[in-house]
Design an enzyme around this catalytic site. Structure first.
Site, PDB file in Angstrom:
ATOM      1  N   LYS A  65      42.614  34.583  52.149  1.00  0.00           N
ATOM      2  CA  LYS A  65      43.508  34.778  53.292  1.00  0.00           C
ATOM      3  C   LYS A  65      42.757  35.265  54.529  1.00  0.00           C
ATOM      4  O   LYS A  65      43.142  34.972  55.647  1.00  0.00           O
ATOM      5  CB  LYS A  65      44.593  35.795  52.929  1.00  0.00           C
ATOM      6  CG  LYS A  65      45.549  35.266  51.887  1.00  0.00           C
ATOM      7  CD  LYS A  65      46.894  35.959  51.976  1.00  0.00           C
ATOM      8  CE  LYS A  65      47.909  35.350  51.023  1.00  0.00           C
ATOM      9  NZ  LYS A  65      47.656  35.732  49.624  1.00  0.00           N
ATOM     10  N   ARG A  66      41.701  36.000  54.268  1.00  0.00           N
ATOM     11  CA  ARG A  66      40.864  36.488  55.355  1.00  0.00           C
ATOM     12  C   ARG A  66      40.386  35.364  56.282  1.00  0.00           C
ATOM     13  O   ARG A  66      40.116  35.569  57.452  1.00  0.00           O
ATOM     14  CB  ARG A  66      39.612  37.105  54.718  1.00  0.00           C
ATOM     15  CG  ARG A  66      39.313  38.477  55.038  1.00  0.00           C
ATOM     16  CD  ARG A  66      38.270  39.137  54.157  1.00  0.00           C
ATOM     17  NE  ARG A  66      37.547  38.333  53.195  1.00  0.00           N
ATOM     18  CZ  ARG A  66      36.424  37.683  53.444  1.00  0.00           C
ATOM     19  NH1 ARG A  66      35.890  37.740  54.632  1.00  0.00           N
ATOM     20  NH2 ARG A  66      35.827  36.991  52.502  1.00  0.00           N
TER      21      ARG A  66
END
Ligand code: GLU
Length: 487
Positions: A256-257
């Site tokens: 997700k980063r």
């Protein structure tokens, strides 16, 4: 001899958002099926009862439809090898479990989680591999009776043969070999009677006549267990192809980063399905030439497993944006409007049903900004100048442009000609701007830049010949007045 029909499957676990990695696996299977005239099967692996949801399953099917990835047999459409949802196949697995137990290739294990954990800890403390000891392999009838009396519910463990090499040929990785001694007897059916992934997947792939198992690299370490099960059950072993991990641009595992990771997120941002498909195809597969833009049909024609690479694929969102921008350029004005309108609504620029005039205007705005955006949601970063007549100078550079000695002449000439225009359209404004530069003997920049700042407060933006007709006569003149008051 006739060639065996290629049968591949996409077998998602419906436990959450549909990750782009999953979509890439689905795509490669689909490409191989379509290229060879084979079949793609959609099977839902929902044996994780706590985490599987109907919603996630629907979501995956919906995303596949959106991407144009079609299947020939599967959960919703059925087929000769159904059912295609694992929780509907429990009786089938049970039959094979009985067979494995009867032939002594599997056994019941009564160990509790606590016992197993203690055993694991003890092995790790001795620096040994934390494999199951096989403690329940040869239980005496007395011990078994005692465990049953205690109310323990057994799991079923597969008996892993000692000292064998488990080899298989992987279409991407070549020959792969594992040592069976690294694998303890593993659970194939949990104490609630539900089979684990490694077990159900083998029975399903075998019974569904799957010829090629194409999936993500993270399943490579599961494959030796699966190969042992194929052998124990007397099933032919399919071809495997483990496609490489997807890494973020910093070469760490995509997460997700790194931004959006699910198909839904990209869809919601206003990416086009053909662009996502094109981009995903290049994540691990490489075409023969330099070309990077491929329609689905071209991908089907050019795809081959031989050109699927072993090394990790890097998810480069700039490349995705570039590809998407390519496809956005091919949209008709109406299609483009269709894509951006929900984003304009969400940002509060428009609401309700648009009148035909307003819709036509919004369509032209979208066309004017097309070159400035890579995906539909980006329209909101650029569109304010069309909707909002009050604005400040973007920066000092903008402010300074209006200090130019030639500014009064530019304004006078522009206004004079602009007032005289009857129809404010693209060719008209183009001609007008040209006439101003010619009359004043100024370079184009000396004319366009200050006018742009006068009209928008900014030094960059859509072409003036797009902007001015969209603002119309009154708003254009009023903006010039207002800005002049600010300098
Ligand atoms: N259900 C598994 C997953 O989603 C399937 C893996 C496989 O293709 O064998 O990871």
């Amino acid at each position: 001899m006739s060639m065996q029909e290629i049968r591949v499957r996409f077998a998602p676990s419906p436990t959450g958002p549909f990750h782009i990695g999953g979509a890439r696996s689905a795509l490669f299977n689909w490409l191989l099926a379509r290229k060879t005239g084979g079949k793609l099967i959609l099977r839902v692996e929902d044996t994780d009862l706590e985490r599987s949801t109907k919603e996630s399953e629907e979501n995956i099917k919906d995303a596949l439809h959106w991407l144009g990835i079609t299947w020939d047999e599967g959960v919703d459409i059925g087929g000769p090898y159904g059912p295609y949802r694992q929780t509907e196949r429990l009786a089938i697995y049970r039959q094979y479990t009985d067979q494995l137990l009867a032939t002594g290739q599997a056994y019941l294990c009564y160990c509790t989680d606590e016992e197993l954990e203690a055993e694991r800890q003890a092995l790790m403390a001795k620096n040994e591999m934390p494999c199951y000891s096989g403690r329940c392999k040869n239980l005496s009838p007395d011990d078994e009776a005692r465990f049953i009396a205690e109310g323990r519910k057994p799991t079923v463990r597969f008996k892993v043969p000692a000292n064998v090499e488990i080899g298989f040929k992987d279409l991407v990785r070549g020959a792969v070999v594992f040592d069976s001694n690294g694998i303890g007897d593993f659970v194939i059916v949990k104490s609630d009677g539900i089979p684990v992934y490694n077990y159900a997947v083998v029975i399903d792939d075998a019974l569904m006549n799957i010829t090629h198992v194409i999936r993500a690299e993270e399943h490579l370490s599961n494959t030796p267990r699966q190969v042992l099960l194929y052998q124990a059950l007397g099933f032919p072993v399919p071809q495997f192809a483990h496609i490489s991990l997807i890494l973020g641009k910093d070469r760490s595992k995509m997460s997700k980063r790194h931004g959006a990771t699910s198909v839904e997120q990209y869809r919601a941002l206003g990416y086009l399905p053909e662009a996502i498909v094109n981009f995903l195809a290049l994540l691990g597969w490489s075409p023969v030439g330099e070309e990077e833009i491929f329609s689905r049909q071209e991908l089907i024609e050019q795809f081959s497993m031989e050109r699927v690479a072993k090394n990790p694929a890097v998810f480069d969102v700039d490349k995705l944006n570039w590809i998407n921008a390519n496809y956005m350029k091919k949209l008709s004005p109406e299609e483009l409007a269709e894509m951006v309108i929900p984003h304009l609504e969400a940002a509060g620029y428009i609401s309700g049903t648009l009148s035909p005039e307003k819709r036509a205007w919004v369509t032209e705005v979208a066309v004017a900004l097309r070159e400035h955006i890579s995906y539909a949601a980006q329209i909101v970063d650029h569109v304010d100048i069309f909707f909002n007549d009050s604005y400040d100078f973007e920066n000092d550079e903008a402010r300074m442009l209006l200090q130019d000695v030639d500014l009064p002449r530019v304004i006078t000439s522009f206004r004079e000609k602009f007032h005289a225009m009857e129809v404010i359209d693209v060719p008209g404004v183009k001609a007008l701007l040209k006439a101003v530069t010619k009359e004043l003997k100024l370079g184009g920049k000396k004319v366009y830049m200050p006018i742009r700042v006068l009209l928008t407060g900014k030094t960059h933006g859509p072409e003036l010949f797009h902007l001015i007709p969209l603002l119309g006569k009154e708003r254009t003149l009023a903006r010039i007045e207002n800005t002049l008051k600010k300098i």
